[in-house]
Design an enzyme around this catalytic site. Structure first.
Site, PDB file in Angstrom:
ATOM      1  N   GLU A 171       0.806  -1.221   0.000  1.00  0.00           N
ATOM      2  CA  GLU A 171       0.000   0.000   0.000  1.00  0.00           C
ATOM      3  C   GLU A 171       0.840   1.272   0.000  1.00  0.00           C
ATOM      4  O   GLU A 171       0.829   2.063   0.940  1.00  0.00           O
ATOM      5  CB  GLU A 171      -0.971  -0.021   1.179  1.00  0.00           C
ATOM      6  CG  GLU A 171      -1.909  -1.216   1.116  1.00  0.00           C
ATOM      7  CD  GLU A 171      -2.845  -1.344   2.291  1.00  0.00           C
ATOM      8  OE1 GLU A 171      -3.730  -2.213   2.244  1.00  0.00           O
ATOM      9  OE2 GLU A 171      -2.698  -0.569   3.270  1.00  0.00           O
ATOM     10  N   ASN A 212       2.046  -5.105  -3.139  1.00  0.00           N
ATOM     11  CA  ASN A 212       0.636  -5.404  -2.915  1.00  0.00           C
ATOM     12  C   ASN A 212      -0.128  -4.106  -2.655  1.00  0.00           C
ATOM     13  O   ASN A 212       0.347  -3.240  -1.925  1.00  0.00           O
ATOM     14  CB  ASN A 212       0.533  -6.333  -1.688  1.00  0.00           C
ATOM     15  CG  ASN A 212      -0.839  -6.922  -1.472  1.00  0.00           C
ATOM     16  OD1 ASN A 212      -1.418  -7.507  -2.369  1.00  0.00           O
ATOM     17  ND2 ASN A 212      -1.357  -6.784  -0.254  1.00  0.00           N
ATOM     18  N   HIS A 248     -10.711  -5.942  -2.607  1.00  0.00           N
ATOM     19  CA  HIS A 248     -11.785  -5.776  -1.630  1.00  0.00           C
ATOM     20  C   HIS A 248     -12.936  -5.054  -2.343  1.00  0.00           C
ATOM     21  O   HIS A 248     -12.938  -3.827  -2.449  1.00  0.00           O
ATOM     22  CB  HIS A 248     -11.299  -4.967  -0.431  1.00  0.00           C
ATOM     23  CG  HIS A 248     -10.198  -5.622   0.333  1.00  0.00           C
ATOM     24  ND1 HIS A 248     -10.391  -6.792   1.045  1.00  0.00           N
ATOM     25  CD2 HIS A 248      -8.892  -5.290   0.498  1.00  0.00           C
ATOM     26  CE1 HIS A 248      -9.246  -7.139   1.623  1.00  0.00           C
ATOM     27  NE2 HIS A 248      -8.321  -6.257   1.306  1.00  0.00           N
ATOM     28  N   GLU A 276      -6.324 -10.653  -1.608  1.00  0.00           N
ATOM     29  CA  GLU A 276      -7.149 -10.386  -0.418  1.00  0.00           C
ATOM     30  C   GLU A 276      -8.635 -10.299  -0.787  1.00  0.00           C
ATOM     31  O   GLU A 276      -9.362  -9.438  -0.287  1.00  0.00           O
ATOM     32  CB  GLU A 276      -6.698  -9.089   0.260  1.00  0.00           C
ATOM     33  CG  GLU A 276      -5.223  -9.082   0.639  1.00  0.00           C
ATOM     34  CD  GLU A 276      -4.789  -7.828   1.381  1.00  0.00           C
ATOM     35  OE1 GLU A 276      -5.666  -7.114   1.924  1.00  0.00           O
ATOM     36  OE2 GLU A 276      -3.570  -7.563   1.413  1.00  0.00           O
ATOM     37  N   ASP A 278     -12.418 -10.242  -1.047  1.00  0.00           N
ATOM     38  CA  ASP A 278     -13.714 -10.377  -0.397  1.00  0.00           C
ATOM     39  C   ASP A 278     -14.680  -9.420  -1.097  1.00  0.00           C
ATOM     40  O   ASP A 278     -14.253  -8.465  -1.755  1.00  0.00           O
ATOM     41  CB  ASP A 278     -13.667 -10.135   1.115  1.00  0.00           C
ATOM     42  CG  ASP A 278     -12.989  -8.846   1.549  1.00  0.00           C
ATOM     43  OD1 ASP A 278     -13.051  -7.841   0.810  1.00  0.00           O
ATOM     44  OD2 ASP A 278     -12.394  -8.826   2.636  1.00  0.00           O
TER      45      ASP A 278
END
Length: 359
Positions: A171, A212, A248, A276, A278
């Site tokens: 990030e 990432n 996400h 990651e 979801d």
């Protein structure tokens, strides 16, 4: 990498009919998971991923890993890769300077080894979840550089040969493509990224090294900036091997440009992974929203697996019971393939179809 404060057939949970799932979510019914054999191993998420030679992973929380048999039954049956949700972050590993707590991270690595699962290391250089001694230490640039190198040498060295991939840098960008203000960026400048990658490679030359980030799935200012950085790092001979797309998502909002965007990074010769995944839903989730979520899981996984050098997909958790989403996004939840009672949701079916090499 998100933070959770409660913080893939010979045997599988048969996905429930859509109406039944909607009722379960709405009523928050408690059921005992049915884990009896009723299909071949090839029909699990893990079976599909193994058949394609890719990873299907889950972020793992230490509490249920230790204490919940239903959690580990699903984890070990369905996933061939694990990521530490929190226990490999700096504040967990070195809460006091020079004093390390390896127990939880060692536990995850040992569990993965015993169940023939790969481990993604997460994460080495991040602006968040830093111990107070580091965050408030007012170190000089030279001191901070030494501290970061020591952290990488120590952590990566401990797990050398046991972790197939590291999220080295996490990030680093703002939404407009500028560099995020952080302890590392502000004191060391953008050069810390190349240094962190080089140090990690020296500590474990066999591990694949990733940058990432989130909101980089679409072709936008943030992904453009990351693309430019990745291209420059490769031109400079820096050991960068992959890009992690956190993914996400909000239900119904998988970006239409996602596959083409992943492909341009793959065209640089880099691995691409969804790291990651979801897909959150306004709660209580309706049967229509759960059906759309299933479609979105299928689309997202196909977007990655349809691109050369897609290494795999990791979901950020297993069950809604331990998801970070409700505590972070007010009014949202139901983001994962299993509900709070470990019943497979339509999302499980969508992910399974996206992974199925015969579909």
């Amino acid at each position: 990498m998100p933070y959770s404060p409660r913080r893939r057939r010979s045997r599988f949970l048969r996905p429930l009919p859509l109406v039944a799932v909607g009722a379960l979510v709405a009523a928050a019914a408690v059921t005992v998971p049915q884990l009896t054999p009723d299909a071949s191993a090839a029909t699990t998420l893990r079976g599909h991923a193994d058949a394609r030679g890719v990873k299907i992973g889950a972020a793992v929380a230490d509490g249920p890993l230790q204490n919940e048999s239903a959690y580990t039954a699903v984890l070990d049956r369905e996933f061939n890769s694990v990521t530490a949700e929190n226990v490999m972050k700096w504040d967990a590993l070195e809460p006091s300077r020079g004093s390390y707590n390896w127990a939880a991270a060692d536990r995850l690595v040992a569990h993965a080894s015993a169940h023939k699962q790969g481990v993604r290391g997460h994460t080495l250089a991040w602006y968040s979840q830093l111990p107070s001694w580091l965050k408030n230490g007012n170190f000089s640039a030279s001191e901070l550089n030494t501290i970061l190198k020591k952290h990488i040498d120590t952590t990566v060295g401990r797990y050398k040969g046991k972790i197939y991939s590291w999220d080295v840098v996490n990030e680093t960008f703002n939404e407009d493509g500028s560099m995020r203000s952080s302890l590392w960026q502000n004191k060391l400048g953008t050069g810390y990224i190349a240094n962190a990658l080089r140090w990690t490679h020296a500590a474990d030359p066999a591990a694949k090294l990733y940058i990432n980030d989130y909101n980089i799935e679409a072709d936008n200012a943030k992904s453009d900036a990351l693309y430019a950085l990745a291209k420059q790092l490769l031109a400079d001979g820096v050991p960068l091997h992959g890009i992690g797309f956190q993914s996400h998502f909000v239900v119904g909002q998988v970006p239409s440009s996602m596959k083409a965007n992943l492909k341009r990074f793959s065209d640089l010769g880099l691995e691409v992974s969804i790291t990651e995944l979801d897909i959150r839903i306004p709660t209580p989730a309706s049967s229509t929203e759960l059906a759309q979520q299933s479609t979105d899981y299928k689309t997202a996984s196909e977007n990655c697996l349809g691109v050369p050098r897609c290494a795999g997909i990791t979901v950020w958790g297993i069950t809604d019971k331990y998801s970070w989403v409700p505590g972070t996004f007010n009014g949202y939840g139901a983001a994962l393939p299993y509900n709070e009672s470990y019943a497979a949701k339509p999302a499980y079916t969508g992910l399974s179809k996206g992974l199925d090499p015969t579909a």
